[in-house]
Write a protein that holds these residues in place. Structure first.
Motif: not given
Lengths: 254, 254, 254, 254, 254, 254, 254, 254
Positions: A16-32
């Motif tokens: 629960g430390r990381l909300p689902e929305k944030e997790l998805i964002k990180r998994l998808k984050a391009p770094g671009y």
């Protein structure tokens, strides 16, 4: 993202430390980062150990300046190649510390990196003729920008082979050799036969008639009989300087 | 000859230990042996740290066998590339220990060198397709012959990019990467963008129509936007393996 | 003329409603108008569903203006490509509503067509680099002029493949994809491997040395291993936009 | 993996239905199977709606047979192009139902797909001459394999333009047209000017002298003045058939 | 010199009417005049029935003017092609009656020859597009200068084939047809298939990308399947006009 | 260094006349002077009997001037080719006696050498057309600079073959013939068939269309059926003049 | 169909002599017969005055035989070019009177046409060398088949120019000259400068090295400075013979 | 015919010693003999001092044998190049003394000429590799046939430059040097920089990939920076040997 990193953020999510929305964002984050006309790769320095480089040719001065500003904003080293004076003038307004090297047609800032003592060898940049020097200088600026010690040996073409032979001490003391030639595609082959280190051949668009803007030199270099010679695009001093930097880093623990 | 060596033999000459005739012979000595149709370079192993290599293409089986015999006679490692079965049969009669690798079209003896532990990294050989494998195998044999640890990753072309992305761990753990491709000249560029080590691109003569026996792949590789990529001649697996060996040796004190 | 139409006018002729002279004129009527230096095809909109388009390159400004005036006179949509400012100035005098897009080098009037709701999908225009944008914009203007919904995704070349992968949602939601690239001929191949729709590859004359003004990109695109990729001429953004429009129309009853 | 799928398996993981180890495996799963010499893409049918296709050229018969066996094992449709009789003999031993089309040089099994009634139009395959037929047949087999209705119109080159004009009814009733020509690169341009659907031009290596094994036809096709024409590689009947299939699918809800 | 002429002067020599010195001079006489930088062929009109023609490209204005003056001095028809305005200005000072055709880039004087009534047919000059007109005009000026009746038919490319078909009456009434095309190398082939007279194809350097300054059109024309088509150099309107004049002269008694 | 010279200095060293340091310096001495951007070969005149020559193309005026000054400083003959007026202006400031030949684009000083009486024959320089003269003049200047007697024969192309035949006396009296041609690559072949001396063919970049800036002439010359013809690079008048000088020196005792 | 013909059938239709169905059929009638793999043009003899010709290359023997049978069935003259013995064997079974010319690689029947007395001139076929003869013979057979008087002059290349000059009487008495050359692309230019009739140049694929299978000869011929020379495809003896026939027909009333 | 000869026969004619018919015959006499498929130049030995040479490639064995018989019949030296064994077998039947050199692919008889003592220097034939030897041998046979002293130096390519440098004594003692190389186009340039005599470069079709059957070597040789280097066609050992013979004859009184 490595497996270790992935495990860590997944556990944080589960607890629960990381909300689902944030997790998805990180998994998808391009770094671009997108500027509309350009997509900047902010992770490249991490991934490759070298900063982003701008090829000015084909870009408008405002485009180059905007990209340069984004790089400088992050205090990353700035290197722009094939820059015309108008590119420099536009960059200068946004990056005050930028300097222009007219011979090499480069814009630089936040550099060059300090030469790493001891661990690194010397990159030697050789030309067959005087006309090949601008391409060689692009390689020199690039290699210095990435923290290498660089030396030069100019106008030692094979038509007067003793000019080259007499410099064999300098050839033998280099870690990587870059050879730029437009009318003498065989120079890298001769150099490659004299040394035991990687030789990067750079055909230049110098010459006339059947030189075909560097194509003859390119083909001759590819046919080199000396082992250990590899080739980059015509006039690609930057590519040679960059590849030489990678070769000069030695082997590191992984 | 280094200046130090020169000083030494000159002093021996002055003190009389070395007769004039012998001194002149040494100053002039080529270190070459002529077979009439070939001039062997017996100093190359000293000079480059790697043995003489025979390109069989264009040579008759008796010529190849004669050269191989001279090399084997000195117990130097033997590597012959582009060897046809008839070349092997001729060599076999003179060098009993010679073996033939049909896929790679190589003849070898007195090798491969033992892999140097620790100091050397791994050379990864990648192909875009199944048809590129013979060229890749020539690179593999060459690099192993020169004492490198070699791994392979075949048929991971960019048209199904996830095949490559899913192998990023293997890509990232290599010291030098060789990429062989005939129909997908962009593969080295994609690989070069994922790693921080030198990438050697080998165009292959695989394909049809506008592939022009490897020329299209060659040109595409030269235009690579990924820094750190250098190129060798079409189908030149040996050249790539040799250059990769030089790059994989790391920096040594001189 | 269809057989149905032919039957109809023949019967009118037989019954006397159509005089012989008129019948012959209709049977022979070309549907073309000659300006001396140009032969306008007034039936094209009927035949192809799209208006006449002017390629300005190689035509004088007065020639372009005269043709544009004839098209505008019929209230047909006007699209002129590769237009220089002097072409625009000449057209402007005759077609007051004409506008000029400097980046795309296009002149347009009586458009763009309204986007057909529902039936049509989205055309996505992708570039490998910033320098490829002008060609891409020609495709964008063309496709919009013909009533398509168009989106763009610029500077996502394969040397930083994650830039592209991270946009796979956008790639997957397009009906047709146009990919413009000069230095990375493999981008269409990578895109083609990710999607299930037609991909139109446009080589651009961007690059230097062995890029040969777009020829290398052209050849690399033709060798694409990803099925579903077709190619148009170098810098032919218009052709790609037009072909994409045809592909985006879906299947209609005949 | 789409975002929807990602959300679902993440929730299953959070609720404990999916163990961490399995989750990581799924997140990392490539969907590829390695045969050593080939890396099979088992997700392609899902991703592109069409099965894996084998290019036999450059592969040994055992390699082709092994790949074919893996595809047939999953009951996926099998299509192998540029197959020689020896490829077929090897495949036949592993895939009993495989059949060989000598003219088109194709091996097929588990097909052709049934023609989708109603929704799909007709693909028309045209040749300029008799010698272009083998390439055309490769396109025909491919398009039929993917469930299209296919018609042919052979030997209607532009040197006798009335042969083509007289067939305009058939041209106008097609949804997509493939035009194969080796000595008459202009045929696609003429066809493109007569219809309002996508035209795919396939240069063939037919001809002599300045036809340069299809290069002249390729270049002429790229210069086509008729809008709506796109081009594939020389002799690439398969590519044309595949691209035509994508274009013929119409627009589907996403 | 014909055998008859030779017999005559030999007899005059024998009888003493012609001194030996003069005889030798005649036997050796070249019929050429040297201007140092040019060697004029004063017998060409006799030999070929057509006057000397000046190619201005590569010559300085004073050189062109000097040659033109020598031709005009003999009241021979003057035709100079590829003339820039500065060439014309220089010629004008020496040949007052010279006129300049800007579109065709020609300088003419003492002409055009009167059209021979009856015996000669009509030369028809056709272009595929508007941009091909300047080359066509060079052919028109040349053919008119040599006394031919010339008609034109412009912008009737194959992408809208009905434009051409609708003009078949004009095509069928010509004695020789010249077809100029840069982007539609197939136009001569289509025309050649419609008529029964010689067709001369002139590739033009019009187009972009893969048109390669006329090379693609040239190659396409050489591959023409229509019999009776012959080809001249790219942009060589003059050559086409001259050859057409020879073909249009019909057969004369010898 | 010859063996004789080596023996001499070694004995001087042994007897103490030559200190070790000086001996090593001599053994290592390159006979080259470095200007940083250029490495001058001061031994070339000794080695080849001809002075250093400067190719101005690709060098800046200050670079050319600096090299010229070093040559003139040693009173060696100065020849600079492909010189633009700005090169001359820079040289003039350092070498007061330098003169500029605009047609040949050469800068010369300390020459031409006196023509060696008796021993040397005549070099004849021939052109096919007026436009080939600038290249021919470069050959003329070069050959005269090296002490040869030179004659010229301009505008005698094969399309009016009698112009050439009528000059056969001049052709037959030459020792070496240089033939410059851009549009008539066969001229050297015709000349070579008429004489019994070496013919050097120089393709020029004159022409248009399929002349490809001299490539067609180059290829035609290489295919020459007349024995005794050798070829130099396109527009390389200097190379032809130099080679002709070597051929014209006759055989000397060694 | 001419306007006159159209008027006639329309009136017959109006008066009822021609039923509507038949009228439509006639208006739509192609005059072509389809064999599936070939579309025969039965109107060509009417339209062009010459019969259908079969290019055997790229066609199977059964295909050639089937086409030949259809032509012979109509008693039209039969000419098949580039025929291999297996083509002939297949044709022979269907057309008993067919004969094979091995040198020219032609199959003929129902011919050659009788030479038209008086009105027609002579076609002279010239070769530069012995190796060019097969191509020349294809031209000879073609021209004879179409009723021309043909003479030959072989092996008179420009390297021994007097061989050609000595035959000027024969050159001057021809109506059209065909010149075949592979290693001496200039021969047509020399011939063109000597005569006042059309010269058709045929490059042949004879030669080696830089002859590039006829490309060098082709390019040299296109650059011909002699006016009146036109060019056909490499090795296209048929095309030259056909075009020469058209040129040799003279002008007829229309 | 020289002017002197002309004067003499004219006087004989005037005095009646020479009948008119005979005079005309002599003035017109070509000195050529026609075999139908070949036109022999019987004056060449007089004109050029060297006998007729037969290029077998492209000629049938009977054709070669017939020509050889005519030459041998006149006791002239016979040299046939590019001869296959079947050519030799045919020649052998007519010229009993003919011998075949398999390596050089030559047939010779009535030779070689005796080496002229004193006046002539030595021709040195050099190769870069073992594979270049067959071409070199053709040059050796040719030069020996024409009476030259010939030496060889094989396999001394630039990748091991010391192999060449160590042979500088042999290089410096030659009068003309022929350098054959396929993969090292720079060898002639290196050699040319070491000597002061003419260097003839012969590109060979040895190599693979980007060597393009000798084209790369050819282009590299043309770009040679060493003055004094001229080039012949790819694999043209004969041409090099012939040209070297002309250069080696020295200057003779005329």
């Amino acid at each position: 993202m490595t497996e270790e990193e992935l495990k860590k953020i997944l556990r944080h999510y589960k607890t629960g430390r990381l909300p689902e929305k944030e997790l998805i964002k990180r998994l998808k984050a391009p770094g671009y980062e997108s500027l509309g006309f350009a997509t900047l790769d902010h992770h490249r320095q991490l991934r490759q150990g070298f900063p982003e480089v701008i090829l000015c040719q084909g870009k408008t001065p405002p485009q180059v300046a905007a990209i340069a500003a984004r790089i400088a904003h992050r205090s990353q080293p700035l290197l722009a190649t094939r820059a015309m004076p108008e590119h420099y003038r536009a960059v200068r307004k946004k990056v005050r510390t930028a300097t222009y090297n007219e011979a090499a047609r480069t814009i630089t800032a936040n550099g060059p990196a300090k030469i790493v003592p001891g661990a690194l060898g010397t990159i030697l940049v050789v030309t067959a003729g005087t006309s090949d020097i601008p391409v060689a200088e692009e390689a020199v600026v690039t290699a210095r920008m990435f923290g290498n010690q660089v030396e030069t040996l100019y106008d030692v073409g094979v038509a007067g082979i003793h000019r080259l032979i007499s410099q064999s001490v300098r050839l033998l003391s280099a870690s990587v050799i870059i050879v730029c030639a437009g009318m003498e595609g065989a120079l890298p082959s001769v150099v490659g036969g004299l040394v035991e280190v990687p030789v990067i051949a750079v055909p230049t668009s110098v010459g006339y008639g059947a030189s075909f803007q560097g194509v003859t030199a390119l083909l001759a270099m590819l046919n080199s009989c000396a082992s250990g010679v590899t080739v980059v695009n015509i006039d690609n001093g930057f590519g040679a300087g960059f590849a030489a930097s990678l070769m000069n880093r030695g082997l590191r623990p992984r």
